[in-house]
Design a protein around this motif. Structure first.
Motif, mmCIF file in Angstrom:
data_model
loop_
_atom_site.group_PDB
_atom_site.id
_atom_site.type_symbol
_atom_site.label_atom_id
_atom_site.label_comp_id
_atom_site.label_asym_id
_atom_site.label_seq_id
_atom_site.Cartn_x
_atom_site.Cartn_y
_atom_site.Cartn_z
ATOM 1 N N VAL A 171 5.671 -6.994 3.962
ATOM 2 C CA VAL A 171 4.402 -6.443 4.449
ATOM 3 C C VAL A 171 3.697 -5.659 3.347
ATOM 4 C CG1 VAL A 171 3.378 -4.782 6.044
ATOM 5 C CG2 VAL A 171 5.071 -6.413 6.864
ATOM 6 N N VAL A 172 4.441 -4.797 2.650
ATOM 7 C CA VAL A 172 3.812 -3.970 1.614
ATOM 8 C C VAL A 172 3.332 -4.837 0.456
ATOM 9 C CG1 VAL A 172 4.220 -2.154 -0.086
ATOM 10 C CG2 VAL A 172 5.098 -1.901 2.246
ATOM 11 N N ALA A 173 4.160 -5.798 0.026
ATOM 12 C CA ALA A 173 3.758 -6.656 -1.092
ATOM 13 C C ALA A 173 2.582 -7.553 -0.707
ATOM 14 C CB ALA A 173 4.936 -7.500 -1.561
ATOM 15 N N TYR A 174 2.610 -8.112 0.496
ATOM 16 C CA TYR A 174 1.526 -9.005 0.911
ATOM 17 C C TYR A 174 0.227 -8.239 1.124
ATOM 18 C CZ TYR A 174 -0.864 -12.840 3.253
ATOM 19 O OH TYR A 174 -1.762 -13.829 3.583
ATOM 20 N N ALA A 175 0.340 -6.967 1.488
ATOM 21 C CA ALA A 175 -0.876 -6.159 1.646
ATOM 22 C C ALA A 175 -1.641 -6.045 0.345
ATOM 23 C CB ALA A 175 -0.527 -4.773 2.174
ATOM 24 N N TRP B 90 -8.945 -9.650 8.236
ATOM 25 C CA TRP B 90 -8.238 -10.790 8.812
ATOM 26 C C TRP B 90 -8.507 -12.053 7.994
ATOM 27 C CZ3 TRP B 90 -4.355 -12.710 11.009
ATOM 28 C CH2 TRP B 90 -4.363 -13.980 11.569
ATOM 29 N N ARG B 91 -9.734 -12.236 7.570
ATOM 30 C CA ARG B 91 -10.037 -13.432 6.784
ATOM 31 C C ARG B 91 -9.300 -13.404 5.443
ATOM 32 N NH1 ARG B 91 -15.676 -16.703 6.395
ATOM 33 N NH2 ARG B 91 -15.158 -18.029 4.631
ATOM 34 N N ARG B 92 -9.209 -12.234 4.837
ATOM 35 C CA ARG B 92 -8.482 -12.135 3.567
ATOM 36 C C ARG B 92 -6.998 -12.416 3.771
ATOM 37 N NH1 ARG B 92 -9.271 -9.290 -1.166
ATOM 38 N NH2 ARG B 92 -11.384 -10.153 -0.999
ATOM 39 N N LEU B 93 -6.400 -11.797 4.797
ATOM 40 C CA LEU B 93 -4.972 -11.996 5.039
ATOM 41 C C LEU B 93 -4.667 -13.442 5.418
ATOM 42 C CD1 LEU B 93 -4.271 -8.721 7.057
ATOM 43 C CD2 LEU B 93 -3.494 -9.225 4.739
ATOM 44 N N ARG B 94 -5.495 -14.014 6.269
ATOM 45 C CA ARG B 94 -5.259 -15.387 6.720
ATOM 46 C C ARG B 94 -5.437 -16.383 5.584
ATOM 47 N NH1 ARG B 94 -9.607 -17.535 10.782
ATOM 48 N NH2 ARG B 94 -10.723 -17.544 8.792
ATOM 49 N N GLY B 95 -6.366 -16.097 4.676
ATOM 50 C CA GLY B 95 -6.645 -17.041 3.598
ATOM 51 C C GLY B 95 -5.484 -17.243 2.646
#
Length: 720
Positions: free
Chosen positions: A97-101, A361-366
């Protein structure tokens, strides 16, 4: 490249002062070693392992957000320390979670390692949930001391704001456009001299995203960052358009171009207003772009077929005006001025009317795709830390958190980058272990000596790492922890031995996971993603040709796919640049490929905005010009696919651009704006195809051809 000594030394003083103040007051004044340890390691996590830069108010917001996240992580680590497997499972989730953020931009990436340390520290035995209040008190105290030191003790210099740099470029391009408009009104007038063109291009190059400090790059998912990034990209592209137009003019027999001159002059005036808005900041009023709208309409109404050079000059002027229009609209999202109405907002500026949740959400989903280096890095790091936690727990390693700290600090994004770092880290740790053992033997259990030694060791460690590299950092930190833990409990020379073993285990775990999970890193991924992006360029070109020819689109979902591919390529390139470059001949210039894909994506989108899909007319006769346009586009799309195949397999592509151009239709005899724009667009596709081939040979050549539409950001498309 090593950091400048001045800022590094000032930072070392700030961090050391804050860390030691909390540690000594809590340990010797209050007599609470738990609060002391957490105060000290909070400062190390957020001050030494993190990169928090920018103006003071932004640094404060970053620290406060990190403290809020740290409260959650310390609490979670404390509760999951009940067993090795619970702690390892938590490490897997927290690590990912922290790295993907980090897809949230450089400011999130800057504190990621520090936040992970705030989970790592409490997730080891002993399991003492009753000390959670002391741990959180230490966290808050350490953060407060760091914030005070950051603000008042040798505070870091404020970087030059990106909006100020952008305002200078906007003024430079505005002056050049004004001079160019005068040339366009005077028959046979010479174009602006070469030195002035070079000044414009150099000013634009200075604002390239890769030339900005990492933490200052506006790459976050929020509206302000997206708006500033798009504005900067549009102004940089406008600089290119001006120079392109100047290159097409100035011949002795050139006729006047009054409509084109009006368009260029209006662009210059809007750029001047844009510069004033950027300097005014949040007190700015909207940039008045009404003049450019009227000039575009007048230019479009007067456009007729003519000689190829004249037509290309007109298309370049339209491209300039559309870039400026995009910049004028986009900057409102940064300045806080009233936004344009949704109906007047180009599709590429969709983020102006999106909520914060939608943007995130668009950034995370992309990036939820195996081709995203952000996802790859998050999975790699989470697995490495989880495995390290299991190994440290199962083997019951003393001071096991050093194992995870070594994995966290030494793990890189590719196996090739891991090897040299590990060798230097192990060598540095060995030297540090010898020094620490000598210190522990010589001093023994005399705590007073360690009290005086620790400040000098800490200051030297925090300065040595950035200045001298990873070996010096590991050596210094080994001596530092020895001087630190000798004050908490009687220690022997075996503490240095434990430190050496833990670093060896943690580093090896990171290397094994790195070799097993996407081992080629950005260097391998950039080639694969570039090939996929070029294939999508080909598919999208066929969609645009169908729109211009008033025919059904063969791939209606291609625009979204192309923007996603451009973003993934950009992130793969950014990671590629952080990895060791292979020795030997100059490799491919992947940045040029990134630019081409971004600009063609925005070019296609602008053509669709300008020429919306029309309802089909039953039994309508085929237009010869439209058929020729689609046939030529099919040839160009096939050339892009063949180039993509060559890129994916590591071969040099064939020289296909001129072959395609030879089969192009002549300048349209009709005054249909769709066909005129399509003719210029075909030439832009071929120009960029040739540039891709030169870039893959290590020679980027001249600037990318823009064509007739607004360009996307060079490195950072706000579409995701």
């Amino acid at each position: 490249m090593k950091a400048p000594a001045g800022p590094v030394l000032r930072r070392a003083v700030r961090v050391s002062t804050a860390a030691l103040s909390g540690f000594y007051v809590c340990l010797y004044g209050v007599g609470d070693p738990v609060v002391a340890i957490y105060a000290l390691f909070t400062v190390i996590a957020l001050g030494a392992l993190s990169e928090v830069t920018g103006p003071p108010d932004r640094r404060l917001r970053t620290f406060l957000a990190a403290v809020a996240a740290g409260v959650v992580l310390v609490s979670l680590g404390t509760l999951l320390a009940v067993s090795t497997w619970a702690a390892a499972a938590g490490m897997l989730v927290v690590g990912f979670v922290v790295a993907y953020a980090g897809v949230g931009g450089p400011r999130v990436v800057g504190v990621a390692n520090g936040l992970l340390l705030l989970y790592v520290l409490p997730c080891f035995p002993p399991f003492q949930p009753d000390t959670l209040d002391q741990r959180l008190l230490g966290l808050v105290l350490g953060a407060a001391l760091l914030i005070v030191a950051d603000r008042y003790l040798l505070p870091p210099a404020d970087p030059r704001p990106v909006p100020d740099r952008l305002a200078v470029l906007a003024d430079t391009v505005a002056a050049f456009a004004t001079a160019l408009a005068g040339v366009l009104r005077t028959p046979g007038a010479p174009a602006p001299e070469f030195a002035r063109r070079r000044e414009v291009l150099e000013s634009a190059e200075d604002l390239r995203i890769t030339n900005l400090p990492l933490a200052e790059r506006p790459l976050g998912p929020g509206r302000r960052d997206r708006s500033l990034l798009t504005t900067a990209a549009a102004v940089r592209a406008a600089a290119d358009r001006c120079v392109t137009l100047a290159d097409l003019l100035g011949g002795p027999g050139d006729p006047p171009h009054p409509r084109t001159a009006d368009l260029v002059a209006a662009s210059g005036r809007v750029l001047g207003g844009l510069a004033r808005t950027l300097r005014a900041g949040r007190e700015a009023v909207p940039v008045d772009g009404s003049g450019i709208e009227g000039a575009l309409a007048a230019h479009g109404a007067a456009r007729i077929p003519g000689p190829a050079p004249t037509l290309r000059a007109g298309l370049a002027a339209v491209a300039l005006a559309e870039e400026v229009r995009v910049a004028a609209l986009a900057v409102s999202g940064w300045s806080g001025a009233p936004l344009p109405a949704p109906a007047e907002t180009p599709a590429q500026l969709w983020f102006l009317h999106a909520t914060r949740t939608q943007l995130w959400w668009r950034r995370l989903r992309g990036h939820l795709t195996p081709r995203s280096v952000s996802l790859q890095n998050a999975v790699r790091l989470a697995l490495g830390l989880a495995v390290a936690r299991v190994v440290a727990g199962v083997l019951d390693l003393a001071h096991g958190f050093w194992v995870l700290l070594a994995t966290l600090s030494l793990m890189r994004t590719s196996a090739a980058a891991d090897r040299p770092v590990l060798v230097r880290a192990f060598a540095g740790t060995l030297v540090g272990a010898v020094l620490a053992a000598g210190m522990l033997i010589a001093v023994g259990t005399d705590r007073a000596v360690y009290v005086w030694l620790l400040p000098a060791v800490m200051l030297g460690t925090f300065a040595a790492g950035p200045l001298l590299g990873v070996a010096a950092a590991q050596a210094g930190f080994t001596v530092l922890v020895a001087a630190l833990f000798a004050q908490l409990a009687p220690s022997t020379w075996r503490l240095a031995e434990v430190r050496l073993v833990d670093v060896l285990v943690g580093g090896l775990i990171g290397a094994v996971i790195g070799a097993a999970v996407w081992p080629r890193g950005g260097g391998g991924e950039v080639r694969r993603v570039a090939a996929d992006a070029l294939r999508t360029v080909a598919d999208d070109a066929e969609v645009v040709a169908a729109v211009l020819a008033r025919a059904p689109a063969p791939h209606p979902d291609e625009p979204a796919r192309l923007h996603t591919g451009a973003v993934l390529l950009e992130h793969a390139y950014v990671q590629y640049r952080t990895e060791p470059m292979p020795r030997g001949p100059v490799g491919p210039d992947w940045l040029t490929v990134v630019l081409v894909v971004h600009r063609l994506a925005a070019y296609d989108e602008a053509l669709r905005d300008r020429h919306p899909v029309l309802p089909a007319v039953p039994d309508a006769p085929a237009e010869p010009g439209a058929d020729r346009l689609r046939a030529a586009t099919t040839d160009v799309a096939a050339a892009y696919r063949r180039t993509a195949d060559a890129v994916g397999s590591g071969r040099m592509p064939e020289d296909l651009a001129e072959r395609c151009r030879d089969r192009f239709p002549p300048v349209p005899a009709e005054s249909d704006p769709r066909l005129l724009d399509g003719w210029g667009w075909l030439h832009a596709l071929c120009d960029n195809l040739a540039r891709i081939r030169r870039a893959l040979a290590g020679d980027p050549g001249p600037p990318a051809t823009a064509g007739v539409a607004a360009s996307a950001p060079d490195e950072g498309q706000p579409g995701s």
